[in-house]
Design an enzyme around this catalytic site. Structure first.
Site, PDB file in Angstrom:
ATOM      1  N   CYS A  18       0.836  -1.199   0.000  1.00  0.00           N
ATOM      2  CA  CYS A  18       0.000   0.000   0.000  1.00  0.00           C
ATOM      3  C   CYS A  18       0.870   1.247   0.000  1.00  0.00           C
ATOM      4  O   CYS A  18       1.811   1.321   0.761  1.00  0.00           O
ATOM      5  CB  CYS A  18      -0.879  -0.012   1.249  1.00  0.00           C
ATOM      6  SG  CYS A  18      -1.791   1.507   1.520  1.00  0.00           S
ATOM      7  N   PRO A  19       0.575   2.257  -0.787  1.00  0.00           N
ATOM      8  CA  PRO A  19      -0.560   2.380  -1.715  1.00  0.00           C
ATOM      9  C   PRO A  19      -0.204   2.007  -3.152  1.00  0.00           C
ATOM     10  O   PRO A  19      -0.958   2.314  -4.057  1.00  0.00           O
ATOM     11  CB  PRO A  19      -0.846   3.884  -1.643  1.00  0.00           C
ATOM     12  CG  PRO A  19       0.521   4.496  -1.545  1.00  0.00           C
ATOM     13  CD  PRO A  19       1.369   3.518  -0.762  1.00  0.00           C
TER      14      PRO A  19
END
Lengths: 80, 162
Positions: A18-19
């Site tokens: 992430c992200p």
């Protein structure tokens, strides 16, 4: 479904956290024509929530989000 | 009737902290929001200013120069808000994040710029801390004040203070 769907672009998102899986899909969606499909393979379980959320917010469509072994396979269709 | 384009959603964020962990949160949210098609405004103030600074010395007066020494460098010098241990904490977290393939803070910030995130320095805290506009990295916009931030914030769906 994956057998019949035409894939326009393959994205390897393995190892990204992430992200980045969502960011990479976003950066690459413009590379396929409207109606085109990206097949993306990720290993981050968070992508199972994030990529559909990204699609919902950007008006695109996730045709498939499936766990296959330790990987998560997405078919993302560019809607506009 | 032609289909109307949906209004572009936006996020406005104050980054007051210079802590490693809080900056991580700020840049992950900013890059995520940009990827989701949002217009993103980041307003860097006080301790947050170092996050958009190059690794150059700053300060005009004696006190300003002292601040430039004790709180100098760039984003890579930021320490976690807990377990700082004079730099050990930063080393430990960088090592752990590297082991898990998480991007570094510098990479995340540069990715944010690539994704079109709008970054602004707070003119007032730049004056107080004697950090000039020339010390900022490329991609940072011209400094603004609280009025500009509030204009962006009142039109944004999401406002954050970090």
């Amino acid at each position: 479904m994956s057998d019949e769907t035409n894939i326009d672009l393959e994205l390897d998102l393995k190892g990204l956290l992430c992200p980045l899986p969502m960011v990479k899909v976003s950066q690459n969606i413009g590379k396929v024509p409207v109606g085109g499909v990206i097949r993306a393979v990720a290993t981050d379980p968070g992508a199972m929530a994030d990529i559909p959320a990204w699609a919902k917010s950007t008006g695109n469509e996730v045709l498939q989000a499936e766990k296959e072994g330790g990987e998560f396979v997405f078919l993302v269709k560019r809607v506009k | 009737m032609p289909e109307e384009e949906p209004h572009q959603k936006s996020l406005a964020m104050v980054v007051m902290s210079g802590d490693f962990d809080k900056l991580f949160g700020a840049f992950i949210i900013a890059t995520g929001a940009a990827a989701m098609g949002m217009e993103v405004t980041m307003f860097f103030t006080f301790w947050g200013l170092r996050a958009i600074k190059k690794n150059v010395s700053t300060g005009k007066t004696f006190l300003g120069k002292m601040l430039g020494v004790v709180y100098g460098g760039d984003i890579s010098k930021s320490n976690p808000s807990k377990f700082s241990f004079g730099g050990m904490g930063r080393w430990m977290f960088n090592k752990m994040m590297g082991n898990h393939n998480v991007s570094t803070l510098t990479e995340l910030r540069d990715l944010a710029i690539d994704l079109g995130v709008n970054m602004y320095g707070c003119q007032m805290s730049m004056d107080v801390m004697e950090i000039p506009r020339e010390s900022f990295i490329d991609g940072v916009k011209e400094p603004v004040g609280v009025g500009f931030f509030l204009m962006k914030a009142q039109d944004a769906e999401i406002q954050l203070f970090i």
